[in-house]
Design an enzyme around this catalytic site. Sequence first.
Site, mmCIF file in Angstrom:
data_model
loop_
_atom_site.group_PDB
_atom_site.id
_atom_site.type_symbol
_atom_site.label_atom_id
_atom_site.label_comp_id
_atom_site.label_asym_id
_atom_site.label_seq_id
_atom_site.Cartn_x
_atom_site.Cartn_y
_atom_site.Cartn_z
ATOM 1 N N CYS A 1 -27.059 26.507 117.213
ATOM 2 C CA CYS A 1 -26.968 27.699 118.046
ATOM 3 C C CYS A 1 -26.473 28.910 117.256
ATOM 4 C CB CYS A 1 -26.000 27.464 119.193
ATOM 5 S SG CYS A 1 -26.381 26.008 120.149
ATOM 6 N N HIS B 1 -39.576 -5.904 97.395
ATOM 7 C CA HIS B 1 -38.742 -6.584 98.400
ATOM 8 C C HIS B 1 -39.102 -6.173 99.820
ATOM 9 C CE1 HIS B 1 -36.232 -8.367 95.304
ATOM 10 N NE2 HIS B 1 -36.295 -7.207 94.687
ATOM 11 N N GLU C 1 -39.649 16.246 106.991
ATOM 12 C CA GLU C 1 -39.025 17.356 107.728
ATOM 13 C C GLU C 1 -40.036 18.387 108.195
ATOM 14 O OE1 GLU C 1 -34.821 19.027 106.539
ATOM 15 O OE2 GLU C 1 -36.048 18.847 104.750
ATOM 16 N N LYS D 1 -30.770 24.609 110.651
ATOM 17 C CA LYS D 1 -30.388 24.867 109.263
ATOM 18 C C LYS D 1 -28.963 24.376 108.987
ATOM 19 C CE LYS D 1 -30.939 26.450 105.139
ATOM 20 N NZ LYS D 1 -31.672 25.550 104.237
ATOM 21 N N GLU E 1 -35.452 12.449 98.199
ATOM 22 C CA GLU E 1 -35.535 13.868 98.529
ATOM 23 C C GLU E 1 -36.992 14.283 98.790
ATOM 24 O OE1 GLU E 1 -33.658 16.033 99.520
ATOM 25 O OE2 GLU E 1 -34.614 17.944 99.099
ATOM 26 N N ARG F 1 -31.514 29.336 111.816
ATOM 27 C CA ARG F 1 -30.592 28.229 112.088
ATOM 28 C C ARG F 1 -31.236 27.130 112.923
ATOM 29 N NH1 ARG F 1 -25.099 30.100 111.571
ATOM 30 N NH2 ARG F 1 -24.369 28.643 113.125
ATOM 31 N N LYS G 1 -38.232 15.866 102.334
ATOM 32 C CA LYS G 1 -38.907 17.180 102.444
ATOM 33 C C LYS G 1 -40.202 17.032 103.220
ATOM 34 C CE LYS G 1 -36.484 19.445 101.757
ATOM 35 N NZ LYS G 1 -35.154 19.253 101.269
ATOM 36 N N TRP H 1 -29.806 25.522 120.497
ATOM 37 C CA TRP H 1 -30.393 24.269 119.998
ATOM 38 C C TRP H 1 -29.856 23.191 120.931
ATOM 39 C CZ3 TRP H 1 -28.917 19.528 118.016
ATOM 40 C CH2 TRP H 1 -29.871 18.836 117.269
ATOM 41 N N ASN I 1 -21.492 27.869 121.035
ATOM 42 C CA ASN I 1 -22.023 26.998 119.985
ATOM 43 C C ASN I 1 -21.049 25.828 119.860
ATOM 44 O OD1 ASN I 1 -22.977 25.821 117.667
ATOM 45 N ND2 ASN I 1 -22.502 27.544 116.310
ATOM 46 N N GLY I 2 -21.578 24.600 119.809
ATOM 47 C CA GLY I 2 -20.691 23.442 119.667
ATOM 48 C C GLY I 2 -20.793 22.537 120.891
HETATM 49 C C1 AGP Z 1 -32.447 19.693 104.073
HETATM 50 O O1 AGP Z 1 -33.776 19.983 103.850
HETATM 51 C C2 AGP Z 1 -32.111 19.380 105.433
HETATM 52 N N1 AGP Z 1 -32.512 20.391 106.337
HETATM 53 C C3 AGP Z 1 -30.784 18.729 105.723
HETATM 54 O O2 AGP Z 1 -30.929 17.388 105.359
HETATM 55 C C4 AGP Z 1 -29.523 19.279 105.051
HETATM 56 O O3 AGP Z 1 -29.573 19.074 103.676
HETATM 57 C C5 AGP Z 1 -28.283 18.595 105.660
HETATM 58 O O4 AGP Z 1 -28.211 18.917 107.015
HETATM 59 C C6 AGP Z 1 -26.999 18.986 104.965
HETATM 60 O O5 AGP Z 1 -26.783 20.347 105.048
HETATM 61 P P1 AGP Z 1 -25.686 21.081 104.192
HETATM 62 O O6 AGP Z 1 -26.083 20.988 102.752
HETATM 63 O O7 AGP Z 1 -25.722 22.486 104.695
HETATM 64 O O8 AGP Z 1 -24.381 20.414 104.460
#
Ligand code: AGP
Length: 610
Positions: A2, A506, A490, A605, A483, A27, A487, A74, A100-101
């Site tokens: 949010c 395995h 996501e 974000k 990673e 965000r 990516k 959100w 927010n929260g």
């Molecule tokens: C990354 O592409 C993601 N959106 C997510 O995994 C992110 O890395 C994770 O939420 C941690 O965020 P931070 O580095 O801001 O703590």
Amino acid sequence: MCGIVGYVGSKLADSVLLFGLYRLEYRGYDSAGVAVIDEGEIEVRKDQGKIRNLEKLLKEHPVEGNLGIGHTRWATHGEPNSVNAHPQFDTTKSIAVVHNGIIENFDTIRRDLQKKNVIFVSETDTEVIPQLLNFFGKEIKNDYELLKKTIESLHGRFAFLVIMENKPDKIFFSRNGSPLVYGRSEGEGFLVSDSSAFIASVKEQYFIKDGEWGWISKAGIEIFDQEGNKIVPILTSVDHDLTQYEKNGFDHFMLKEIFEQPSVVQKIIDNRITAEGKIHFPELALSNDFQAKLFRVVFTSAGTSLHAAMIGKLYIERFAKIMTEVEFSSEFRYRNPILEGDTLVVAISQSGETADTLASIHSAKAKFLKVLSFVNHLNSSIGRESTGIVNLFAGTEIGVASTKAYVAELVNLLLYSLYLGKLKWIVSDEEIGLILEEIKKLPSQIESILSKAEDIRKIAVEMREKRDFIFLGRSFEHPTALEGALKLKEISYAHASGYAGGEFKHGPIALVSKEVPVICICPKNEVYIKMVSNLEEVRARNGIIFSIYTEGDTHVPSLSNYSFSIPECSEYIVPILSVIPLQLLAYYVAIAKGCEPDQPRNLAKAVTVE
Ligand code: AGP
């Protein structure tokens, strides 16, 4: 997650709020709304979906007024529809709140108020805030007492803003765990989730701390600590680097940020390597004595930052010979881990606001341990609450999928592990010198990879119909495989899993078919032959292989359906280069599938709630 914006001044509040909400769009959100005090009455406009829906609503049904609050939501409690969108109200519709929260005891408060005939209309936890204010306000007429009593009734992590019809000159606020920043300019006050939402005239800011609350007006801010004592905030200047919020000719922020990586690495080199070839971390704030005696390092982070931590572990073990562990911050915080003296807890977080990582820091500090954080925003909650700090120098990252921040995390971790290794007399000046020379080559090597982005785009187009992908890597490239898979899933919504190459037999090998491409990261390193075995295993089953290999190698491309080369370098440098084609692959698959890479569905974000 949010985003919050509040404004009081002489401009039309709706335009200032919309500007701020657009800036907070990165965000992640699923509905948006504003409430403005217009001729003494609260007017609300809110809708599900994008901010442009709200903007349209405001054009059709304008509001006038110079004080208001806005929100991008959100969803956590209740689906993303216009009833659950913020602002939320009390029954009389004379108090509006954005939040927010999570209010953890909302259900208890709600039931108590319902027994007193208060009628709730939304499914949100937030609605208890205006309802409580209205309920207590029947007896308590003093602003200070009313807000204090309401805040004391709430449990959880939150930041919220309140406007009230009977107090039309003030915006009330409270922060307990979620970010909130006050901004000031002549005759104007702002309250926002992060400074990017400030208009250009805001020159001074104050990062509100946990437990602080109060109100703002055109005249300034009244602020109190948790106990209710008045405090005097020390304001700092605002850095308006507008280039961070422009796409500068790129179609998406994610692509722009991928292409910014050479300059990010150059900035780290300029700030971390002195003219005499020494590594320095001026902002670190941990004594050399303490670091030289370290016995154990525990990384805590999430998502992409966790993958960086996995590589950080390999760096620290290799160069500083310190026992190192990597923990999901979401697990670490509840595990009551064994932590004792001579242990350094290292938090890595691009946003500096990830709720689980912040909570991990609290658990470590509760055991009297020192915490070093690698963050992109020194004023973030994680940055401020850590004992020591490393600035990532990645610059603001807008794309939800982290790219340049990851590369910045890796380069800083490599440099920090060399720095630690020197303090512990493990690594020689000569070896450090050789690696620094390699680091200095990175900007041009990344440029050369980016110059071949079109090759990746063509491969991505051919793979766009695939629904499942496997990523394989070993040693330093195992985290790269994780990673690359993260990516891709996501932003393209394809299912992708990363594995250590040795784990392939395995279980995951059962999935190999023409429908499940296997992305193999096999540079020339100590485990090259082992990765070649993985390629053979896929080939023997008629699988599709896309490999990342070292320039000059002819064997790996001959075993692969698709391949992409990266420059020759030592195994410590490879993960900084090998992730770049994988970032591009994810981006171009998403584009080929018609997905929106900057704001992928359901993602935020900064994950500021659990
Ligand atoms: C990354 O592409 C993601 N959106 C997510 O995994 C992110 O890395 C994770 O939420 C941690 O965020 P931070 O580095 O801001 O703590």
